[in-house]
Enzyme design. Structure first.
Site, PDB file in Angstrom:
ATOM      1  N   SER A 140       0.875  -1.187   0.000  1.00 34.93           N
ATOM      2  CA  SER A 140       0.000   0.000   0.000  1.00 34.93           C
ATOM      3  C   SER A 140       0.902   1.223   0.000  1.00 34.93           C
ATOM      4  CB  SER A 140      -0.862   0.019   1.270  1.00 34.93           C
ATOM      5  OG  SER A 140      -1.432   1.307   1.455  1.00 34.93           O
ATOM      6  N   TYR A 155      -1.171  -0.577  10.639  1.00 33.82           N
ATOM      7  CA  TYR A 155      -1.450  -0.940   9.235  1.00 33.82           C
ATOM      8  C   TYR A 155      -0.314  -0.444   8.351  1.00 33.82           C
ATOM      9  CZ  TYR A 155      -3.864  -1.290   4.723  1.00 33.82           C
ATOM     10  OH  TYR A 155      -4.199  -1.592   3.418  1.00 33.82           O
TER      11      TYR A 155
END
Ligand SMILES: NC(=O)c1ccc[n+]([C@@H]2O[C@H](COP(=O)([O-])OP(=O)(O)OC[C@H]3O[C@@H](n4cnc5c(N)ncnc54)[C@H](OP(=O)(O)O)[C@@H]3O)[C@@H](O)[C@H]2O)c1
Length: 280
Positions: A140, A155
């Site tokens: 990501s 995350y």
């Protein structure tokens, strides 16, 4: 009927990015192994892809939070027909670390970090031996946000791990003709947001990419031989500059003595020698 690309195993294939990878890889002639927990969704996807493309599709129902199920997927990855692993299954637990439930944090790290690593490790020896294949890790853009976390610190850190793991593993496997690609999507319109208690529609819509566009771009990046693909990044030289700046640090991050600014100064202003300069 196999069209000669071999078999791609896609984790998290029941929804979002993984389901689109399954679709696009089937159209490119890959047979598929679809991995996720929701068997009904996997069956519906399998039926559509078999009807539309004629490739072989296999369902491997697995909860990747479960040790036995992880071993089942690893065992399937040892088979000779495997030519691609798409390490896509992931979750996003949102919120500040101090308020985060420890078990949910642990589950996120297990899935995004530990499982992705184990599956790559399981598939790599066979690919290396056959001198052919690809490992695609869905990281990501949060991987490179540093001290400006998005969604949550954990995350972002899990995706930073996956980026570092991909880059390092690619160096290890390149001599065997095996490619490792890290894909760094920005905000992509999937259920992940809702599952994490976040409203994607509250974000400025000009930063949200449709899932099909994201996966198509990532596959073009792979075709072009990219090892890190940021689908939204307009100018790839910005990524090259980032890597160049990082590489410029390397000759200088390990020396016999601490840097000048860290050498102790006594109360009277006289600089003390570093430890290595003592005689006794
Ligand atoms: N959407 C974004 O904006 C975005 C941006 C950057 C990166 N990513 C990354 O892209 C990847 C895919 O996310 P997505 O957006 O497509 O999310 P999604 O729509 O929520 O899909 C997640 C997939 O992972 C599977 N999964 C979750 N937990 C699992 C478990 N314990 N065992 C097996 N499978 C499990 C889910 O299947 P089941 O529920 O059926 O098990 C589902 O197929 C993730 O790694 C995510 O971090 C997403």
């Amino acid at each position: 009927m196999s069209k000669g690309q071999g078999t791609a195993l896609v984790t998290g294939a029941s929804a979002g990015i993984g389901a689109v990878y399954a679709d696009r890889l089937a159209r490119r002639g890959y047979d598929l192994v679809l991995v996720a927990r929701d068997e009904a969704k996997l069956k519906a996807l399998m039926a559509r892809l078999v009807a539309e493309t004629g490739v072989k599709v296999e369902i491997l129902r697995a909860d990747l939070a479960n040790a036995d199920d992880i071993r089942k997927v690893e065992t399937r990855l040892y088979s000779d027909d495997i030519t691609m692993l798409v390490n896509n299954a992931g979750i996003a637990v949102a919120g500040p670390t101090i308020a985060m439930n420890s078990e949910r944090l642990d589950a996120m790290i297990q899935l995004n970090v530990v499982v992705a690593t184990r599956l790559a490790r399981a598939v790599a020896p066979g690919l290396a031996q056959r001198r052919k294949g690809d490992i695609v890790n869905i990281a990501s853009v949060v991987a490179i946000r540093g001290d400006q976390p998005a969604i949550s610190v954990g995350y972002g850190a899990s995706k930073a791990y996956l980026l570092a793991f991909s880059e390092g593993l690619d160096s290890e496997l390149a001599p065997y003709g095996v490619r490792v690609q890290a894909v760094l999507p920005g905000v992509t319109r999937t259920e992940l947001w809702e599952k994490g208690g976040l409203d994607i529609n509250a974000l400025p819509q000009d930063i949200v990419m449709e899932t099909g566009d994201m996966v198509d771009a990532a596959l073009v990046g792979l075709d072009q031989g990219e090892r890190v693909t940021i689908p939204a990044l307009p100018d790839v030289s910005d990524w090259v500059a980032f890597k160049t700046a990082r590489a410029a640090l390397l000759p200088n991050v390990s020396h016999r003595l601490p840097a000048e600014r860290y050498r102790r100064t006594s109360a009277d202003g006289v600089r003390q020698p570093g430890r290595g300069e003592h005689n006794g």
